[in-house]
Design an enzyme around this catalytic site. Structure first.
Site, PDB file in Angstrom:
ATOM      1  N   CYS A 175      45.205  36.499  33.556  1.00  0.00           N
ATOM      2  CA  CYS A 175      44.276  37.251  34.402  1.00  0.00           C
ATOM      3  C   CYS A 175      44.561  37.101  35.891  1.00  0.00           C
ATOM      4  O   CYS A 175      43.863  37.688  36.708  1.00  0.00           O
ATOM      5  CB  CYS A 175      42.845  36.825  34.084  1.00  0.00           C
ATOM      6  N   HIS A 315      36.328  35.825  41.091  1.00  0.00           N
ATOM      7  CA  HIS A 315      36.839  36.100  39.750  1.00  0.00           C
ATOM      8  C   HIS A 315      35.669  36.495  38.847  1.00  0.00           C
ATOM      9  O   HIS A 315      35.774  37.440  38.074  1.00  0.00           O
ATOM     10  CB  HIS A 315      37.569  34.873  39.211  1.00  0.00           C
ATOM     11  N   GLU A 326      33.405  28.307  39.431  1.00  0.00           N
ATOM     12  CA  GLU A 326      33.846  28.994  40.646  1.00  0.00           C
ATOM     13  C   GLU A 326      32.835  28.803  41.769  1.00  0.00           C
ATOM     14  O   GLU A 326      33.207  28.584  42.928  1.00  0.00           O
ATOM     15  CB  GLU A 326      34.071  30.480  40.371  1.00  0.00           C
ATOM     16  N   LYS A 347      33.672  42.854  38.446  1.00  0.00           N
ATOM     17  CA  LYS A 347      33.725  42.871  36.980  1.00  0.00           C
ATOM     18  C   LYS A 347      32.377  43.233  36.363  1.00  0.00           C
ATOM     19  O   LYS A 347      32.318  43.636  35.204  1.00  0.00           O
ATOM     20  CB  LYS A 347      34.189  41.515  36.438  1.00  0.00           C
ATOM     21  N   HIS A 352      36.478  43.218  32.643  1.00  0.00           N
ATOM     22  CA  HIS A 352      37.609  42.369  33.007  1.00  0.00           C
ATOM     23  C   HIS A 352      38.901  43.027  32.551  1.00  0.00           C
ATOM     24  O   HIS A 352      39.179  43.113  31.352  1.00  0.00           O
ATOM     25  CB  HIS A 352      37.438  41.012  32.345  1.00  0.00           C
ATOM     26  N   PHE A 411      44.218  32.211  31.967  1.00  0.00           N
ATOM     27  CA  PHE A 411      44.559  31.291  30.880  1.00  0.00           C
ATOM     28  C   PHE A 411      45.821  30.507  31.251  1.00  0.00           C
ATOM     29  O   PHE A 411      46.723  31.024  31.911  1.00  0.00           O
ATOM     30  CB  PHE A 411      44.811  32.055  29.585  1.00  0.00           C
TER      31      PHE A 411
END
Length: 424
Positions: A175, A315, A326, A347, A352, A411
């Site tokens: 991502c 994010h 975050e 998002k 996403h 990831f």
């Protein structure tokens, strides 16, 4: 007189980089204006999955691109050679180049490069071709199979279309992919290896295998009866992210060249950071240390103190872990200034977009700087004590923004942050 290598590098590193073109293909629409209008209106692009029968899946919603027609951008005979993620990338590149108004001669050069990645690549074509192999045998597999699924073929097809012979590459960092593509492109221009980069990310993951994989990880929202309220970053009742698809491509350009040709400039790219958590294959480091470091690195790269930043496009995935981690990382980086920052997650509206998400969000951040307005975090209804910043809830907000930061985490513990500045 020749400079020594160190002096040459320092001289090149002073080159400034502007965003002069934006192309977006998202669940909010095909075209930058449609996506931007949707973001400002706080409109959700999430709905029931229509690409396949999802009735047996625990998650049956996604952010699909519903008005995409590949023949608007690609010759009919070429479409069959490309997975959907390549089609999205070519469409977004077309929109970005058109938006930039750049002379084609500046693209047909070894001073123009392409850097477009994807997190998953041609998973839809892989699934369909595997069925053909099992049901009809190896002789029926398309000779275009491999070139339609390999991730760097998005960059390859774009470079062929525009005869761009400069740096040609593709990041594959989950991502964080598109953010790394754009950050690396920023550095290529800053150090003098290119004058123009067509960069970003593309993703088409809404397939049975793609959705099933995330379902079994328990990563996706299961708010199937209220799809438009399913993506709710930082909200106390968030239950997972919502998959999206599409592409974001930006045209980055050396500032002097952009000014010389009278280009429209959305924003300057001024800082870039990348870090690794070295913690877990899928979860963020629990203390947010990697996220904290990557924001600090982007600020240090630009020489900008934390107190000069007004806005963060986070994010903000809408997962229980990511959002609170975050938030904690932002508070450590910005200290007392964190309470004065605005933090938003696009998002909440697009879902996403995995490997494409960074480019779409960086484009949105550049538009926020250009138009001096902050996009909202929609579906923010129930405050979470662990997420206690100003998330621009539910409505866009006019504001003076000079510096804006964009975060991406992926990831494997890979992180990227890009710092943008209003152009004056």
């Amino acid at each position: 007189m020749f400079l020594n290598p160190g002096e040459q590098k320092n001289k090149a590193a002073n080159r400034r980089v502007a965003i002069t073109g934006i192309g977006l293909v998202t669940p909010l629409g095909v075209g930058t204006q449609k996506t931007w209008d949707g973001l400002l209106a706080g409109r959700s692009g999430i709905g029931p999955i229509t690409r396949f029968d999802a009735s047996r899946f625990s998650t049956r919603i996604a952010g699909e691109v519903r008005d995409f027609h590949p023949l608007d951008f690609i010759d009919k005979k070429e479409v069959r050679k490309m997975d959907l993620f390549i089609q999205f990338a070519l469409a977004a590149a077309h929109l970005a180049v058109e938006d930039s108004g750049i002379n084609p001669a500046l693209l047909e050069s070894d001073r123009c490069g392409v850097y477009v990645g994807s997190g998953i690549g041609g998973i839809g074509t892989i699934e369909e071709t595997h069925k053909v192999l099992l049901e009809k045998g190896p002789d029926r597999v398309s000779p275009f199979f491999l070139v339609s699924v390999i991730i760097n073929e998005a960059s390859g097809q774009i470079s062929i279309r525009y005869k761009a012979k400069g740096p040609n590459s593709a990041a594959v960092t989950a991502c964080t992919t598109a953010t790394h593509c754009l950050g690396d492109s920023f550095r290529l221009i800053a150090r003098g290896d290119a004058d123009v980069m067509i960069a970003g990310g593309s993703e088409a993951p809404i397939t049975p295998l793609g959705v099933a994989g995330f379902c079994t990880m328990k990563a996706l929202s299961e708010r199937n009866d209220e799809p438009q309220k399913a993506s709710r970053p930082f909200d106390a009742k968030r239950d997972g992210f919502v998959m999206g698809e599409g592409a974001g491509i930006l045209l980055l350009e050396e500032l002097g060249q952009a000014l010389k040709r009278g280009a429209k400039i959305y924003a300057e790219v001024v800082g870039y950071g990348m870090t690794g958590d070295a913690y877990h294959i899928a979860a963020p480091a629990m203390d947010g240390e990697g996220a904290e470091r990557v924001m600090r690195k982007a600020l240090e790269d630009a020489g900008v103190p934390p107190g000069d930043v007004q806005f963060i496009n986070a994010h903000g995935t809408s997962t229980p872990l990511n959002d609170k981690i975050e938030t904690a990382a932002i508070k450590r980086v910005f200290g007392d200034h964190a309470s004065k920052l605005a933090v938003s997650s696009t998002k909440s509206m697009t879902g996403h977009l995995l490997g494409a998400t960074g480019a779409v969000e960086i484009a949105a951040t550049a538009l926020c700087l250009k138009h001096q307005i902050m996009t909202p975090t929609i579906n923010y209804e129930y405050p979470d004590p662990e997420c206690d910043l100003d998330y621009v809830p539910n409505k866009a907000r006019p504001a003076e923004i000079v510096f804006a930061l964009n975060n991406s985490f992926g990831f494997g513990g890979t992180n990227g942050s890009l710092l943008l500045k209003r152009f004056e």
